[in-house]
Design a protein around this motif. Structure first.
Motif, PDB file in Angstrom:
ATOM      1  N   GLU A 137      -5.916  59.107 -38.154  1.00 26.57           N
ATOM      2  CA  GLU A 137      -6.093  58.067 -37.026  1.00 26.57           C
ATOM      3  C   GLU A 137      -5.816  58.802 -35.712  1.00 26.57           C
ATOM      4  N   VAL A 144       5.276  54.558 -40.472  1.00 25.70           N
ATOM      5  CA  VAL A 144       4.623  54.321 -41.366  1.00 25.70           C
ATOM      6  C   VAL A 144       3.569  53.106 -41.359  1.00 25.70           C
ATOM      7  N   LEU A 145       3.821  52.486 -39.990  1.00 22.66           N
ATOM      8  CA  LEU A 145       2.615  51.403 -39.779  1.00 22.66           C
ATOM      9  C   LEU A 145       1.576  51.960 -39.542  1.00 22.66           C
ATOM     10  N   ARG A 146       1.447  53.043 -38.890  1.00 23.68           N
ATOM     11  CA  ARG A 146       0.002  53.566 -38.584  1.00 23.68           C
ATOM     12  C   ARG A 146       0.320  54.964 -38.793  1.00 23.68           C
ATOM     13  N   MET A 152      -1.903  53.364 -50.612  1.00 23.93           N
ATOM     14  CA  MET A 152      -2.571  52.181 -50.441  1.00 23.93           C
ATOM     15  C   MET A 152      -2.924  51.602 -52.027  1.00 23.93           C
ATOM     16  N   VAL A 406      -1.182  43.459 -43.281  1.00 24.20           N
ATOM     17  CA  VAL A 406      -0.587  44.396 -44.588  1.00 24.20           C
ATOM     18  C   VAL A 406      -1.630  44.477 -45.675  1.00 24.20           C
ATOM     19  N   GLY A 407      -2.532  43.494 -45.661  1.00 24.95           N
ATOM     20  CA  GLY A 407      -3.812  43.378 -46.716  1.00 24.95           C
ATOM     21  C   GLY A 407      -4.935  42.829 -46.436  1.00 24.95           C
ATOM     22  N   GLN A 408      -5.897  43.260 -46.974  1.00 27.21           N
ATOM     23  CA  GLN A 408      -7.248  42.611 -46.734  1.00 27.21           C
ATOM     24  C   GLN A 408      -8.231  42.438 -47.876  1.00 27.21           C
ATOM     25  N   PHE A 410     -12.176  41.551 -49.339  1.00 23.96           N
ATOM     26  CA  PHE A 410     -13.543  41.592 -48.483  1.00 23.96           C
ATOM     27  C   PHE A 410     -14.416  41.236 -49.927  1.00 23.96           C
ATOM     28  N   GLY A 440      -7.597  45.581 -50.490  1.00 21.37           N
ATOM     29  CA  GLY A 440      -6.609  46.677 -50.197  1.00 21.37           C
ATOM     30  C   GLY A 440      -5.317  46.234 -49.725  1.00 21.37           C
ATOM     31  N   ILE A 441      -4.041  46.877 -49.972  1.00 21.32           N
ATOM     32  CA  ILE A 441      -2.888  46.797 -49.541  1.00 21.32           C
ATOM     33  C   ILE A 441      -2.118  47.690 -49.161  1.00 21.32           C
ATOM     34  N   GLY A 442      -1.345  48.028 -47.887  1.00 26.54           N
ATOM     35  CA  GLY A 442      -0.772  49.013 -47.503  1.00 26.54           C
ATOM     36  C   GLY A 442       0.682  48.937 -47.897  1.00 26.54           C
ATOM     37  N   ARG A 445       3.324  49.906 -45.268  1.00 20.25           N
ATOM     38  CA  ARG A 445       3.316  49.028 -44.139  1.00 20.25           C
ATOM     39  C   ARG A 445       4.189  47.655 -44.535  1.00 20.25           C
TER      40      ARG A 445
HETATM   41  P1  ATP Z   1      -6.316  48.920 -39.434  1.00 18.95           P
HETATM   42  O1  ATP Z   1      -7.078  48.075 -38.663  1.00 18.95           O
HETATM   43  O2  ATP Z   1      -4.671  48.649 -39.171  1.00 18.95           O
HETATM   44  O3  ATP Z   1      -6.432  50.261 -39.054  1.00 18.95           O
HETATM   45  P2  ATP Z   1      -7.715  48.860 -41.694  1.00 18.95           P
HETATM   46  O4  ATP Z   1      -8.092  47.518 -41.736  1.00 18.95           O
HETATM   47  O5  ATP Z   1      -8.690  49.880 -41.432  1.00 18.95           O
HETATM   48  O6  ATP Z   1      -6.259  48.895 -41.048  1.00 18.95           O
HETATM   49  P3  ATP Z   1      -8.414  48.691 -44.566  1.00 18.95           P
HETATM   50  O7  ATP Z   1      -9.283  49.762 -44.568  1.00 18.95           O
HETATM   51  O8  ATP Z   1      -8.387  47.068 -44.546  1.00 18.95           O
HETATM   52  O9  ATP Z   1      -7.286  49.205 -43.192  1.00 18.95           O
HETATM   53  O10 ATP Z   1      -7.152  49.275 -45.361  1.00 18.95           O
HETATM   54  C1  ATP Z   1      -6.367  48.347 -46.474  1.00 18.95           C
HETATM   55  C2  ATP Z   1      -4.926  48.454 -45.930  1.00 18.95           C
HETATM   56  O11 ATP Z   1      -4.409  49.686 -46.026  1.00 18.95           O
HETATM   57  C3  ATP Z   1      -4.446  47.883 -44.809  1.00 18.95           C
HETATM   58  O12 ATP Z   1      -4.405  46.294 -44.897  1.00 18.95           O
HETATM   59  C4  ATP Z   1      -3.219  48.397 -44.263  1.00 18.95           C
HETATM   60  O13 ATP Z   1      -2.069  47.794 -44.914  1.00 18.95           O
HETATM   61  C5  ATP Z   1      -3.144  49.823 -44.941  1.00 18.95           C
HETATM   62  N1  ATP Z   1      -3.397  50.800 -43.780  1.00 18.95           N
HETATM   63  C6  ATP Z   1      -4.571  51.003 -43.257  1.00 18.95           C
HETATM   64  N2  ATP Z   1      -4.530  51.826 -42.228  1.00 18.95           N
HETATM   65  C7  ATP Z   1      -3.181  52.515 -42.579  1.00 18.95           C
HETATM   66  C8  ATP Z   1      -2.191  53.161 -41.792  1.00 18.95           C
HETATM   67  N3  ATP Z   1      -2.941  54.135 -40.817  1.00 18.95           N
HETATM   68  N4  ATP Z   1      -1.106  53.540 -42.035  1.00 18.95           N
HETATM   69  C9  ATP Z   1      -0.567  52.722 -43.070  1.00 18.95           C
HETATM   70  N5  ATP Z   1      -1.252  51.831 -43.737  1.00 18.95           N
HETATM   71  C10 ATP Z   1      -2.453  51.647 -43.251  1.00 18.95           C
END
Ligand code: ATP
Ligand code: MG
Length: 573
Positions: A137, A144-146, A152, A406-408, A410, A440-442, A445
């Motif tokens: 990043e 641990v948020l980013r 994952m 926290v999750g997405q 697609f 995906g789920i973090g 996070r």
């Molecule tokens: P962001 O937009 O926050 O960078 P992302 O959309 O790129 O995240 P995805 O590829 O959708 O992330 O990954 C699935 C999940 O993994 C996210 O919903 C998030 O909860 C988690 N995640 C992604 N990047 C990180 C990170 N750098 N640190 C902690 N958790 C993460």
């Protein structure tokens, strides 16, 4: 037990969850964006993993485990070695082979499926793993948020037709709702763009909170919620045409930025037309947005049909405008550029100030449609800006708040299966690419957002479902045999009853013990002390209650069980 609580958090910890996870001894930083989880932190993660795994299994997904180190060739086949850019870490092994550290696993899972799926009879299938991901990043922060390394849960589904993909997509959507509910989180679901993943539909699960890096755009009645990358705005009403003077050149030496021009000409960004020039492959694309608006890269990329784009290099800008960077304007560029893309808000301006395509000059009284065209073969009018305060969606006012994704989920379509040859034979024996979804789920996070969502001056307030322990038994006078043995008996009885319980039998002052119990956020506390025990009582307290209640010692276990169950019921109801 290793629970190294501390009074102060390091100064680089800015937000509550980051501070509290360090102060409560859940984790320690190793390097930028990497953390060691200590026993309490790891227990929380395991609780979350347990919930995620349980719900995924119930939904019929199958758990696998894929390598974190992956050959670059797979990523070259999809072009994502380029798309991911420096966020994906690369290294060369001793035999000179290039590898990457998985930021996600579409490529690997699709190549596995390509080898194993032969017939429609094997479909649909949903494979998931819970494993480390690495993303270098640009700005790891907020604990641990980013972070750079994180856990994952990533799931990938394969289908023979659109209907089956749609069914699985919504099944995952419902599964996610159950997962986040069981984790004790108040979530908001928003429509999202598909970004690097590619594909056609997506939703994000977000936890509203001030430190969230995502912006949720929604209408008050709840009929619409999207993230800022996606949020569509209604076109603005046409501005009344003003009696405009003809265009006037104004000398603006060394004044290039919108702010500088506004200060110099005593005007507002709203009166300005921002002219941005992009390179899309070999093409040059000119983009117009109002001076106070921000170009939305996702919407813009959609208009380009998903094509990779970047701001043009100075020499390209100088060639097309005939001026130094900072003085571009739309006049005459429709003829020179491959495309002119105009945001709706620019099209309705009565007139604007913009660069004159002449170094050190701007021009006033530029009328869209008169001084530059709004229609033409290579001209597109579109919504390409971020929503702002005052915008509407389907005539309803848009509101904004911060959230943590926290999750997405697609719908990927065939992007990966076509590129990686993941085909199946249909019932007539014809080969077709599998349709795919990914989900995906973090994990980390979730823990951090739960702490962001619930904490107070004393520390963390864990939802019982993901707390490292459900109950803490605090023995206040370890030197008193009766107190010590009562505390230990309650502890053992709770354990036998299946409660996750921690015993604080340290030789510390009561104040220290209460502080630590609050800091680490255990939902239920039983206190055994000499004074209360003389009257046959112990104290029972919820983390969220201001004061304890006295209960007879022989009911302590039963009462605690009741309390724990009622806390669990509350989350699951
Ligand atoms: P962001 O937009 O926050 O960078 P992302 O959309 O790129 O995240 P995805 O590829 O959708 O992330 O990954 C699935 C999940 O993994 C996210 O919903 C998030 O909860 C988690 N995640 C992604 N990047 C990180 C990170 N750098 N640190 C902690 N958790 C993460
Ligand atoms: Mg995402």
């Amino acid at each position: 037990m290793l629970i190294p609580t501390v009074k102060e958090a390091p100064s680089d910890a800015e937000i509550p969850s980051h501070k509290l996870m360090l102060r409560a001894g859940l984790m320690r930083k190793l390097a930028s964006g990497t953390y060691t989880y200590l026993p309490l932190g790891w227990r929380c993660l395991l609780k979350v993993i347990g919930i995620v795994r349980d719900e995924m299994n119930k939904a019929g997904a199958q758990e696998i485990l894929m390598p974190c180190v992956q050959p670059i060739e797979l990523w070259q086949q999809t072009g994502r070695d380029v798309d991911y850019g420096p966020t994906m870490a690369h290294f060369q092994d001793r035999h000179g082979r290039q590898n990457v550290l998985a930021p996600t696993a579409e490529e690997v899972v699709t190549s596995v499926a390509a080898g194993e799926i032969k017939s429609y009879k094997q479909l649909p299938i949903n494979l998931y793993q819970i494993s480390f991901k690495f993303r270098d990043e640009f700005r790891p922060r907020f604990g641990v948020l980013r972070s750079r390394e994180f856990i994952m849960k990533d799931a990938y589904s394969f289908h023979a037709d659109e209907k089956s993909l749609d069914t699985e997509y919504w099944s995952m959507y419902e599964t996610y709702k159950r997962i986040f509910k069981r984790c004790g989180l108040d979530y908001v679901i928003v429509e999202a763009e598909t970004g690097e993943m590619g594909g056609s539909g997506s939703h994000q699960f977000t936890i509203p909170c001030p430190s969230g890096e995502d912006i949720i755009v929604y209408t008050e009645d709840g009929s619409y919620a999207a993230n800022i990358e996606k949020a569509a705005v209604d076109p603005l009403p046409k501005t009344d045409p003003r009696a405009t003077e003809p265009p006037v050149l104004v000398h603006t030496p060394n004044v290039g930025s919108i702010e500088a021009v506004c200060a110099f000409l005593k005007t507002t960004p709203q009166e300005m037309i921002k002219t941005l020039i992009f390179s899309v492959g070999d093409d040059t694309v000119v983009v117009l947005v109002r001076g106070d608006h921000e170009l939305n890269p996702e919407k813009f990329t959609q208009v380009l049909g998903g094509k990779h784009n970047e701001l043009a290099k100075p020499e390209v800008i100088e060639r097309i405008t005939g001026a130094k960077v900072g003085f571009a304007g739309p006049m005459g560029l429709a003829e020179k550029a491959s495309k002119l893309i105009i945001d709706y808000a620019v099209a309705v301006m009565a007139s604007g100030i913009t660069g004159a395509n002449k170094t050190d000059y701007h021009v006033k009284n530029i009328v869209p449609g008169k001084d530059f065209p709004l229609f033409g073969d290579n001209i597109i009018m579109a919504d390409i800006r971020n929503a702002v305060e005052g915008d509407t969606h389907k005539s309803k006012k848009l509101l904004f708040k911060h959230g943590i994704e926290v999750g997405q989920v697609f719908k990927l379509g065939t992007k990966y299966s076509v590129k990686l040859g993941c085909n199946f034979l249909d019932d007539s024996g014809k080969a077709n690419p599998c349709l795919m979804g990914c989900y995906g789920i973090g994990i980390n996070r979730i823990v951090a957002s739960a702490i962001e969502a619930a904490n107070d001056a004393n520390g963390i307030i864990f939802p019982i479902s993901i707390a490292p322990f459900e109950v803490i038994v605090v023995s206040l006078n370890q030197d008193d045999a009766e107190v010590a043995s009562t505390a230990e008996k309650i502890y053992n009885d709770l354990k036998t009853s299946g409660i996750e319980v921690l015993l604080d039998d340290r030789d510390e002052r009561a104040g220290v013990k209460f502080k630590d119990a609050d800091l680490i956020g255990i939902p239920v506390r039983i206190t055994v002390g000499k004074k209360a025990l003389l009257t046959g009582s112990v104290e029972l307290k919820l983390r969220t209650d201001p004061k304890p209640t006295l209960i007879p010692v022989d009911t302590a276990v039963a009462k605690t069980l009741e309390l724990v169950n009622s806390l669990k019921d509350k989350i699951n109801s």
